[in-house]
Design a protein around this motif. Structure first.
Motif, PDB file in Angstrom:
ATOM      1  N   ARG A  32      60.112  42.214  35.747  1.00 32.26           N
ATOM      2  CA  ARG A  32      59.183  42.371  36.858  1.00 32.26           C
ATOM      3  C   ARG A  32      58.287  41.140  36.934  1.00 32.26           C
ATOM      4  NH1 ARG A  32      61.889  46.695  36.509  1.00 32.26           N
ATOM      5  NH2 ARG A  32      61.072  48.688  35.817  1.00 32.26           N
ATOM      6  N   LEU A  33      58.353  40.416  38.031  1.00 32.21           N
ATOM      7  CA  LEU A  33      57.492  39.268  38.256  1.00 32.21           C
ATOM      8  C   LEU A  33      56.262  39.713  39.036  1.00 32.21           C
ATOM      9  CD1 LEU A  33      58.508  36.467  37.214  1.00 32.21           C
ATOM     10  CD2 LEU A  33      60.352  38.077  37.651  1.00 32.21           C
ATOM     11  N   HIS A  34      55.088  39.268  38.591  1.00 40.77           N
ATOM     12  CA  HIS A  34      53.866  39.729  39.249  1.00 40.77           C
ATOM     13  C   HIS A  34      53.848  39.369  40.733  1.00 40.77           C
ATOM     14  CE1 HIS A  34      52.167  35.695  39.580  1.00 40.77           C
ATOM     15  NE2 HIS A  34      51.069  36.192  40.073  1.00 40.77           N
ATOM     16  N   TRP A  35      54.426  38.199  41.050  1.00 42.93           N
ATOM     17  CA  TRP A  35      54.342  37.764  42.446  1.00 42.93           C
ATOM     18  C   TRP A  35      55.157  38.658  43.372  1.00 42.93           C
ATOM     19  CZ3 TRP A  35      58.433  36.352  45.458  1.00 42.93           C
ATOM     20  CH2 TRP A  35      59.622  35.945  44.830  1.00 42.93           C
ATOM     21  N   VAL A  36      56.208  39.276  42.860  1.00 44.40           N
ATOM     22  CA  VAL A  36      57.011  40.188  43.687  1.00 44.40           C
ATOM     23  C   VAL A  36      56.162  41.388  44.098  1.00 44.40           C
ATOM     24  CG1 VAL A  36      59.071  41.624  43.760  1.00 44.40           C
ATOM     25  CG2 VAL A  36      59.121  39.426  42.545  1.00 44.40           C
ATOM     26  N   LEU A  37      55.430  41.960  43.135  1.00 47.05           N
ATOM     27  CA  LEU A  37      54.544  43.074  43.446  1.00 47.05           C
ATOM     28  C   LEU A  37      53.434  42.636  44.399  1.00 47.05           C
ATOM     29  CD1 LEU A  37      53.664  45.998  43.001  1.00 47.05           C
ATOM     30  CD2 LEU A  37      52.415  45.235  40.962  1.00 47.05           C
ATOM     31  N   TRP A  65      46.601  38.170  36.020  1.00 48.41           N
ATOM     32  CA  TRP A  65      47.664  39.173  35.930  1.00 48.41           C
ATOM     33  C   TRP A  65      48.717  38.672  34.956  1.00 48.41           C
ATOM     34  CZ3 TRP A  65      49.340  42.186  40.846  1.00 48.41           C
ATOM     35  CH2 TRP A  65      48.229  42.482  41.647  1.00 48.41           C
ATOM     36  N   GLN A  66      49.343  39.612  34.244  1.00 46.89           N
ATOM     37  CA  GLN A  66      50.545  39.239  33.509  1.00 46.89           C
ATOM     38  C   GLN A  66      51.548  38.709  34.523  1.00 46.89           C
ATOM     39  OE1 GLN A  66      50.602  39.243  30.349  1.00 46.89           O
ATOM     40  NE2 GLN A  66      49.130  40.772  29.636  1.00 46.89           N
ATOM     41  N   HIS A  67      52.100  37.537  34.266  1.00 49.24           N
ATOM     42  CA  HIS A  67      53.011  36.972  35.261  1.00 49.24           C
ATOM     43  C   HIS A  67      54.395  37.614  35.209  1.00 49.24           C
ATOM     44  CE1 HIS A  67      50.298  34.182  36.951  1.00 49.24           C
ATOM     45  NE2 HIS A  67      51.202  33.304  37.343  1.00 49.24           N
ATOM     46  N   GLU A  68      54.743  38.196  34.078  1.00 46.95           N
ATOM     47  CA  GLU A  68      56.084  38.777  33.951  1.00 46.95           C
ATOM     48  C   GLU A  68      56.054  39.920  32.950  1.00 46.95           C
ATOM     49  OE1 GLU A  68      60.597  37.428  32.544  1.00 46.95           O
ATOM     50  OE2 GLU A  68      59.073  35.907  32.962  1.00 46.95           O
ATOM     51  N   LEU A  69      56.759  41.003  33.288  1.00 44.55           N
ATOM     52  CA  LEU A  69      56.985  42.124  32.389  1.00 44.55           C
ATOM     53  C   LEU A  69      58.486  42.345  32.259  1.00 44.55           C
ATOM     54  CD1 LEU A  69      54.379  44.685  33.822  1.00 44.55           C
ATOM     55  CD2 LEU A  69      54.035  43.053  31.950  1.00 44.55           C
ATOM     56  N   ASP A  70      58.905  42.872  31.125  1.00 37.09           N
ATOM     57  CA  ASP A  70      60.319  43.185  30.952  1.00 37.09           C
ATOM     58  C   ASP A  70      60.636  44.517  31.643  1.00 37.09           C
ATOM     59  OD1 ASP A  70      59.582  45.309  29.267  1.00 37.09           O
ATOM     60  OD2 ASP A  70      60.181  44.275  27.431  1.00 37.09           O
ATOM     61  N   SER A 117      58.627  36.658  28.987  1.00 34.78           N
ATOM     62  CA  SER A 117      58.594  35.276  29.487  1.00 34.78           C
ATOM     63  C   SER A 117      60.014  34.750  29.725  1.00 34.78           C
ATOM     64  CB  SER A 117      57.849  34.367  28.508  1.00 34.78           C
ATOM     65  OG  SER A 117      58.439  34.412  27.221  1.00 34.78           O
ATOM     66  N   THR A 118      60.865  35.600  30.272  1.00 36.24           N
ATOM     67  CA  THR A 118      62.219  35.179  30.598  1.00 36.24           C
ATOM     68  C   THR A 118      62.222  34.121  31.701  1.00 36.24           C
ATOM     69  OG1 THR A 118      63.103  37.343  29.993  1.00 36.24           O
ATOM     70  CG2 THR A 118      64.483  35.974  31.400  1.00 36.24           C
ATOM     71  N   VAL A 119      61.379  34.323  32.710  1.00 38.56           N
ATOM     72  CA  VAL A 119      61.318  33.426  33.851  1.00 38.56           C
ATOM     73  C   VAL A 119      60.093  32.514  33.761  1.00 38.56           C
ATOM     74  CG1 VAL A 119      61.267  33.298  36.380  1.00 38.56           C
ATOM     75  CG2 VAL A 119      62.470  35.191  35.259  1.00 38.56           C
ATOM     76  N   TRP A 120      58.934  33.086  33.456  1.00 40.21           N
ATOM     77  CA  TRP A 120      57.670  32.350  33.408  1.00 40.21           C
ATOM     78  C   TRP A 120      56.995  32.546  32.061  1.00 40.21           C
ATOM     79  CZ3 TRP A 120      56.683  28.954  36.996  1.00 40.21           C
ATOM     80  CH2 TRP A 120      57.180  29.127  38.282  1.00 40.21           C
ATOM     81  N   ASP A 121      56.312  31.521  31.589  1.00 41.18           N
ATOM     82  CA  ASP A 121      55.424  31.713  30.453  1.00 41.18           C
ATOM     83  C   ASP A 121      54.008  31.380  30.895  1.00 41.18           C
ATOM     84  OD1 ASP A 121      54.821  28.707  28.947  1.00 41.18           O
ATOM     85  OD2 ASP A 121      56.469  28.836  30.382  1.00 41.18           O
ATOM     86  N   GLY A 122      53.060  32.077  30.310  1.00 37.16           N
ATOM     87  CA  GLY A 122      51.665  31.866  30.669  1.00 37.16           C
ATOM     88  C   GLY A 122      51.312  32.481  32.010  1.00 37.16           C
ATOM     89  N   LYS A 123      50.205  31.982  32.581  1.00 41.44           N
ATOM     90  CA  LYS A 123      49.706  32.445  33.880  1.00 41.44           C
ATOM     91  C   LYS A 123      49.373  31.209  34.719  1.00 41.44           C
ATOM     92  CE  LYS A 123      47.658  36.519  31.659  1.00 41.44           C
ATOM     93  NZ  LYS A 123      46.389  37.110  31.173  1.00 41.44           N
ATOM     94  N   PRO A 124      50.415  30.521  35.214  1.00 40.12           N
ATOM     95  CA  PRO A 124      50.219  29.189  35.794  1.00 40.12           C
ATOM     96  C   PRO A 124      49.211  29.101  36.920  1.00 40.12           C
ATOM     97  CG  PRO A 124      52.554  29.650  35.499  1.00 40.12           C
ATOM     98  CD  PRO A 124      51.832  30.910  35.182  1.00 40.12           C
ATOM     99  N   ASP A 125      49.180  30.084  37.830  1.00 41.04           N
ATOM    100  CA  ASP A 125      48.215  30.013  38.927  1.00 41.04           C
ATOM    101  C   ASP A 125      47.927  31.418  39.434  1.00 41.04           C
ATOM    102  OD1 ASP A 125      50.520  30.616  40.367  1.00 41.04           O
ATOM    103  OD2 ASP A 125      49.970  29.345  42.056  1.00 41.04           O
TER     104      ASP A 125
END
Length: 358
Positions: free
Chosen positions: A274-279, A314-319, A326-334
């Motif tokens: 789950r990518l935060h930006w999708v939500l 926000w967490q940028h990615e959840l499994d 962090s499969t796609v993103w690591d950290g919280k870039p923006d």
């Protein structure tokens, strides 16, 4: 429901930590500290400049200085004084990418910097706009002599966002052409990748399905993002397509506890993280389309799973089990997507968020 104004302020406070001492804005780690070992990325500096421009319009203390900091970096650190345009990185890639250039346009438009906006639109017009295709090409080398044989929907989608932000009828007309090609004429699930003749490449990156910018398959978050942008651009032309994409995103993307990142051409999940930006984009589309019950449900999910009260943002990615990943993103870039999600439900619908706030 979550206090959206308070969440906006919390995100702006977190974003302040991204100020890079050498200019522009840094990639933020999960705890909100800047990773100064990474090269400075144009997409981060442009998006954070846009964020702080919105903050300035909201009256956020210190936002104006951060906007000036970002604009100065765009004029000097990232700008190519020899060949024009903007480098993808400082001290790294010298590619000239449509994706980042449309964010230069958005940052300049949101900040009200007419000189920078004019320069960015000139580059977009002369280097990236393909009049015959009615869309943007993707990646040039530094001196504009080698154009990658790839065309992408991602840069064009954000291009529509930037074109709308200009307030220019010519660019609005071009945004309509892009949307016609990549939404109306791009069924049934939106192809993201094309060759130089705009023929779909359905197997593109099949061996790298979790690519952050060019993943294999169909990208659920883009269906929501396109739905919002198409509806905003011209409801009379695109409302049916916007609602079709929104419902398709719910049908194919929602697996009972969150939205998957990508699906294959039969609608089966490929990357189920789950990518935060999708939500965030699902929330924004729901707000624009009047899907209030779904918007409320998704804000509950954001508050329960994504919003990080300890480290901020926000967490940028959840499994797939909704644990940090962090499969796609690591950290919280923006904070671009999250901040916009807090604003879209509470401002008038205009061509851009800056226009709404003004």
């Amino acid at each position: 429901m979550i206090d959206l104004a308070a969440e906006t302020e919390r995100l702006l406070a977190f974003a302040e930590g991204s100020r890079h001492p050498e200019g522009g804005f840094a990639w933020l780690r999960s705890d909100g500290t800047p990773d100064l070992d990474r090269p400075r990325e144009l997409w981060i500096t442009t998006r954070m400049t846009h964020v702080f421009a919105l903050g300035e319009l909201l009256g956020w203390p210190g936002a104006a200085e951060l906007v000036a900091h970002g604009l100065d970096s765009l004029r000097h650190d990232f700008r190519d004084p020899v060949h024009g345009g903007w480098f993808a990185q400082v001290g790294g890639s010298t590619d000239k990418r449509a994706y980042e250039h449309v964010f230069v346009v958005l940052a300049a438009a949101s900040a009200g910097d007419d000189a920078l906006l004019g320069e960015a639109l000139e580059v977009l017009d002369t280097r990236f706009w393909d009049q015959s295709a009615g869309a943007l090409v993707d990646v040039w080398n530094r001196d504009w002599t080698d154009l990658e044989a790839y065309r992408g929907a991602n840069a064009n989608m954000h291009g529509v966002e930037a074109m709308l932000a200009t307030g220019d009828p010519l660019w609005r007309e071009r945004a309509v052409r892009v949307t016609q090609r990549l939404v109306v004429d791009n069924h049934p699930r939106l192809n993201e990748h094309f060759d130089e003749q705009w023929r779909p490449l359905p197997d593109y990156n099949v061996t790298e399905p979790a690519h952050p910018f060019r993943p294999y398959g169909a990208t659920i978050g883009h269906w929501f993002e396109w739905a919002r942008l198409a509806f905003t651009l011209d409801r009379s032309l695109f409302e049916a397509d916007a609602r079709r994409l929104f419902m398709a995103g719910v049908q194919d993307g929602w697996d009972g506890s969150g939205f998957v990142y990508t699906v294959d051409w039969d609608g089966r999940p490929v990357v189920a993280d789950r990518l935060h930006w999708v939500l965030c984009e699902a929330i924004g589309a729901a707000a624009v389309l009047g899907e209030d019950a779904l918007q409320a449900e998704w804000w509950d999910l954001a508050q329960e799973r994504f919003i990080d009260p300890a480290d901020g943002s926000w967490q940028h990615e959840l499994d797939p089990s909704n644990r940090p990943s962090s499969t796609v993103w690591d950290g919280k870039p923006d904070v671009y997507h999250a901040l916009q999600a807090t604003l879209i439900p509470r401002v008038p619908l205009r061509d851009s968020l800056a226009a709404s706030l003004r």
